[in-house]
Motif scaffolding. Structure first.
Motif, PDB file in Angstrom:
ATOM      1  N   LYS A 174       0.863  -1.171   0.000  1.00  0.00           N
ATOM      2  CA  LYS A 174       0.000   0.000   0.000  1.00  0.00           C
ATOM      3  C   LYS A 174       0.898   1.219   0.000  1.00  0.00           C
ATOM      4  O   LYS A 174       1.930   1.236   0.675  1.00  0.00           O
ATOM      5  CB  LYS A 174      -0.943   0.013   1.213  1.00  0.00           C
ATOM      6  CG  LYS A 174      -2.083  -0.984   1.093  1.00  0.00           C
ATOM      7  CD  LYS A 174      -3.122  -0.767   2.162  1.00  0.00           C
ATOM      8  CE  LYS A 174      -4.274  -1.764   2.011  1.00  0.00           C
ATOM      9  NZ  LYS A 174      -5.026  -1.546   0.758  1.00  0.00           N
ATOM     10  N   ARG A 175       0.509   2.244  -0.797  1.00  0.00           N
ATOM     11  CA  ARG A 175       1.374   3.403  -0.960  1.00  0.00           C
ATOM     12  C   ARG A 175       0.584   4.691  -0.790  1.00  0.00           C
ATOM     13  O   ARG A 175      -0.544   4.816  -1.259  1.00  0.00           O
ATOM     14  CB  ARG A 175       2.030   3.391  -2.351  1.00  0.00           C
ATOM     15  CG  ARG A 175       2.861   4.633  -2.633  1.00  0.00           C
ATOM     16  CD  ARG A 175       3.651   4.525  -3.899  1.00  0.00           C
ATOM     17  NE  ARG A 175       4.311   5.792  -4.215  1.00  0.00           N
ATOM     18  CZ  ARG A 175       5.184   5.972  -5.190  1.00  0.00           C
ATOM     19  NH1 ARG A 175       5.510   4.947  -5.967  1.00  0.00           N
ATOM     20  NH2 ARG A 175       5.724   7.146  -5.405  1.00  0.00           N
ATOM     21  N   GLY A 176       1.199   5.656  -0.120  1.00  0.00           N
ATOM     22  CA  GLY A 176       0.691   7.014  -0.012  1.00  0.00           C
ATOM     23  C   GLY A 176       1.858   7.967  -0.035  1.00  0.00           C
ATOM     24  O   GLY A 176       2.705   7.930   0.862  1.00  0.00           O
ATOM     25  N   GLY A 177       1.973   8.800  -1.070  1.00  0.00           N
ATOM     26  CA  GLY A 177       3.156   9.651  -1.218  1.00  0.00           C
ATOM     27  C   GLY A 177       4.390   8.791  -1.386  1.00  0.00           C
ATOM     28  O   GLY A 177       4.447   7.907  -2.233  1.00  0.00           O
ATOM     29  N   THR A 178       5.394   9.032  -0.564  1.00  0.00           N
ATOM     30  CA  THR A 178       6.615   8.216  -0.612  1.00  0.00           C
ATOM     31  C   THR A 178       6.608   7.103   0.434  1.00  0.00           C
ATOM     32  O   THR A 178       7.588   6.389   0.579  1.00  0.00           O
ATOM     33  CB  THR A 178       7.854   9.097  -0.394  1.00  0.00           C
ATOM     34  OG1 THR A 178       7.768   9.724   0.891  1.00  0.00           O
ATOM     35  CG2 THR A 178       7.965  10.164  -1.481  1.00  0.00           C
ATOM     36  N   THR A 179       5.485   6.965   1.158  1.00  0.00           N
ATOM     37  CA  THR A 179       5.389   5.958   2.215  1.00  0.00           C
ATOM     38  C   THR A 179       4.827   4.659   1.649  1.00  0.00           C
ATOM     39  O   THR A 179       3.829   4.659   0.931  1.00  0.00           O
ATOM     40  CB  THR A 179       4.493   6.451   3.357  1.00  0.00           C
ATOM     41  OG1 THR A 179       5.065   7.631   3.912  1.00  0.00           O
ATOM     42  CG2 THR A 179       4.375   5.392   4.437  1.00  0.00           C
ATOM     43  N   LEU A 180       5.477   3.544   1.985  1.00  0.00           N
ATOM     44  CA  LEU A 180       5.031   2.225   1.574  1.00  0.00           C
ATOM     45  C   LEU A 180       4.828   1.339   2.793  1.00  0.00           C
ATOM     46  O   LEU A 180       5.656   1.345   3.709  1.00  0.00           O
ATOM     47  CB  LEU A 180       6.063   1.551   0.665  1.00  0.00           C
ATOM     48  CG  LEU A 180       6.147   1.961  -0.801  1.00  0.00           C
ATOM     49  CD1 LEU A 180       7.273   1.201  -1.482  1.00  0.00           C
ATOM     50  CD2 LEU A 180       4.842   1.706  -1.515  1.00  0.00           C
ATOM     51  N   ILE A 181       3.718   0.621   2.818  1.00  0.00           N
ATOM     52  CA  ILE A 181       3.553  -0.502   3.728  1.00  0.00           C
ATOM     53  C   ILE A 181       3.677  -1.758   2.878  1.00  0.00           C
ATOM     54  O   ILE A 181       2.982  -1.910   1.864  1.00  0.00           O
ATOM     55  CB  ILE A 181       2.185  -0.482   4.434  1.00  0.00           C
ATOM     56  CG1 ILE A 181       2.021   0.797   5.251  1.00  0.00           C
ATOM     57  CG2 ILE A 181       2.025  -1.693   5.334  1.00  0.00           C
ATOM     58  CD1 ILE A 181       0.637   0.972   5.832  1.00  0.00           C
ATOM     59  N   ALA A 182       4.578  -2.667   3.248  1.00  0.00           N
ATOM     60  CA  ALA A 182       4.805  -3.895   2.492  1.00  0.00           C
ATOM     61  C   ALA A 182       4.658  -5.083   3.425  1.00  0.00           C
ATOM     62  O   ALA A 182       5.064  -5.035   4.584  1.00  0.00           O
ATOM     63  CB  ALA A 182       6.196  -3.884   1.859  1.00  0.00           C
ATOM     64  N   TRP A 183       4.059  -6.152   2.907  1.00  0.00           N
ATOM     65  CA  TRP A 183       3.851  -7.320   3.747  1.00  0.00           C
ATOM     66  C   TRP A 183       4.050  -8.591   2.942  1.00  0.00           C
ATOM     67  O   TRP A 183       4.081  -8.585   1.715  1.00  0.00           O
ATOM     68  CB  TRP A 183       2.469  -7.297   4.391  1.00  0.00           C
ATOM     69  CG  TRP A 183       1.321  -7.402   3.412  1.00  0.00           C
ATOM     70  CD1 TRP A 183       0.726  -8.540   2.952  1.00  0.00           C
ATOM     71  CD2 TRP A 183       0.622  -6.316   2.800  1.00  0.00           C
ATOM     72  NE1 TRP A 183      -0.289  -8.245   2.086  1.00  0.00           N
ATOM     73  CE2 TRP A 183      -0.380  -6.876   1.978  1.00  0.00           C
ATOM     74  CE3 TRP A 183       0.749  -4.921   2.852  1.00  0.00           C
ATOM     75  CZ2 TRP A 183      -1.249  -6.092   1.220  1.00  0.00           C
ATOM     76  CZ3 TRP A 183      -0.125  -4.154   2.098  1.00  0.00           C
ATOM     77  CH2 TRP A 183      -1.101  -4.732   1.304  1.00  0.00           C
ATOM     78  N   GLY A 184       4.164  -9.706   3.667  1.00  0.00           N
ATOM     79  CA  GLY A 184       4.355 -11.003   3.028  1.00  0.00           C
ATOM     80  C   GLY A 184       4.354 -12.090   4.084  1.00  0.00           C
ATOM     81  O   GLY A 184       3.585 -12.053   5.034  1.00  0.00           O
TER      82      GLY A 184
END
Length: 485
Positions: free
Chosen positions: A437-447
């Motif tokens: 999930k992305r907002g601006g330059t911020t990313l949440i990444a999962w796995g």
């Protein structure tokens, strides 16, 4: 969490909950499966302290058909209040049900595309690609046709442009292509990405002897050198040094890229030197083998005081993974010379004992604009999203997109584009993530066993999984993250 039956398969935020309308609690939906029934549940506050209570949505229970394997999706429209869509896939095809009421209540399921007979057993494990944006919906479904190349059902994007509208095939599909089931992502109404595959294998150029002349196989690079009429079998790759200079060595590097992947069992070449009177000569050869990602698979080196190495056997190579390019480096050193004339090192007639790694499909990523525009936006090293959750755009700029993509050899990278897919750049290699999930330059990444956060579009990540493993025994696979960015 309490109040639901079965295993959670997918989830979506409730964009009609107070947090998004003004302020307050964040609601959410989940869809579950107990092997016989699909159920949709709602909670009014996903951030509630203690246990979260889930309530079954009105008319939110569905009976899947033959060969049900838990492949179901749910999405709430961010832009259109009260619009909620659930879709699922079994061996008979794809069905969808929609809710448009302030208090969610689903309508009777409808079939998208064709009812399949005989049942589709080839795509049991494939995720279902779908997206909802405003009133626009796109879902991958079969049209009932079968590829003559591999006898598998064809799936295509079906779109509906209104909340209660009918689904129809998106026009302009490239000839011979079908959808890769798990990959659909929308940038906005009528504008989406879809992964497609063509089951016709690529035909590589024959891997023949490299002769370094215009009549031979000429896909090679020679570092600091050229070709000459002198050599073992002229013309050859060569490099020259003037013995009147101060140099006491000469070398040559040749790079030979392949146009397909091969398992390499052996190779031979001709190497030599000529010109000048040299004493105390030492011969060195290095062969580097690379894969399609330009990752070094193996380095083989040989030093001899009498001659250049000119062959590698299967035991020398000892690789069972595909090779995409080869570098051969030869060098000659000495302690003294006559001080006049030219010394040449030469390389020619490189041959390979290989077996071609056959490809079963060619895959591409397309950006589609309704009604029928299809633009090929495949990364330069072809790679597709690893899951239906693996693409995400900046909410304020739909052209800034991040993607966790995997190529045909299994290498996974984090890619970014600032042009809506016109070009992609690798932000990070060998990542473990399956969703973004992305907002601006911020990313949440999962796995698997991870939830990470990046503030610089994926250059650096920080672990945020916290004490989940200690609290619940294990984290395992994370399929969905509700990120408010």
């Amino acid at each position: 969490m309490v109040g639901y039956t079965g295993s959670v398969r997918d989830g979506s935020l409730d964009y009609n909950s107070p947090f998004f309308v003004s302020s307050g609690a964040i609601g959410a939906f989940i869809v579950t499966d107990d092997g016989t029934t699909i159920r949709v549940y709602h909670t009014t506050d996903i951030q509630a302290v203690g246990s979260i209570t889930w309530s079954l949505v009105t008319n939110g229970s569905f009976s899947p058909g033959t060969g049900w394997n838990g492949k179901v999706r749910i999405m709430s429209s961010r832009e259109e209040a009260n619009f909620l869509v659930v879709a699922w896939k079994d061996q008979t095809g794809v069905k969808v049900s929609r809710s448009t009421a302030p208090t969610p209540s689903f309508g009777a399921p409808i079939t998208i595309g064709s009812v399949l007979s005989p049942p589709d057993t080839d795509h049991d494990s494939d995720e279902l690609g779908m997206w909802v944006s405003d009133e626009f919906q796109v879902i991958l479904a079969p049209d009932g046709s079968i590829s003559t190349e591999d006898n598998k059902y064809k799936y295509f994007p079906y779109a509906a442009t209104t909340k209660s509208g009918s689904f129809s095939t998106v026009a302009g599909v490239p000839a011979g292509y079908r959808a890769v089931l798990g990959c659909v992502y929308s940038r906005g109404p009528g504008d989406f990405f879809v992964a497609m595959e063509n089951p016709i294998p690529a035909t590589p150029e024959p891997l023949t002897t490299v002769t370094f002349d215009p009549s031979g196989w000429f896909h090679y690079d020679i570092l600091g050198a050229g070709t000459t009429t002198i050599g073992p079998t002229p013309p050859a790759a060569y490099n020259s040094v003037n013995l009147a200079g101060i140099g006491l060595g000469n070398g040559l590097l040749v790079t030979i890229p392949f146009l397909a992947d091969y398992v390499l069992y052996g190779m031979t070449w001709l190497a030599g030197e000529g010109g000048g009177t040299l004493t105390n000569k030492s011969y060195f050869v290095r062969v580097d083998l690379f894969d399609a990602e330009d990752t070094l698979l193996k380095r083989i080196e040989n030093t001899s005081s009498t001659t250049f190495l000119m062959a590698l056997t299967a035991d020398d190579i000892d690789l069972d993974v595909p090779v995409r390019s080869v570098e051969i480096s030869i060098s000659l050193s000495w302690t003294s010379d006559t001080g006049t004339g030219i010394n040449n090192v030469l390389l020619d007639n490189v041959t390979f004992d290989v077996s071609l790694v056959e490809e079963t499909v060619q895959r591409k990523l397309y950006r589609v604009a309704l009604p029928s525009t299809w633009d090929d936006v495949t990364p330069s090293t072809p790679a597709l999203p690893v899951t239906p959750y693996a693409m995400s755009a900046d909410l304020d700029n739909a052209s800034d997109i991040s993607m966790v993509a995997q190529d045909e050899k299994g290498y996974t990278r984090l890619l970014n584009t600032t042009s809506g897919g016109g070009s992609w750049s690798t932000r990070k290699r060998n990542v473990k993530y399956t969703g973004l999930k992305r907002g601006g330059t911020t990313l949440i990444a999962w796995g698997f066993n991870c939830v990470d956060l990046s503030a610089d579009t994926g250059l650096t990540f920080y672990r945020r999984v916290g004490n989940w493993a200690a609290a619940v025994g294990a984290v395992d696979e994370i399929r969905w993250v509700a990120g408010v960015l």
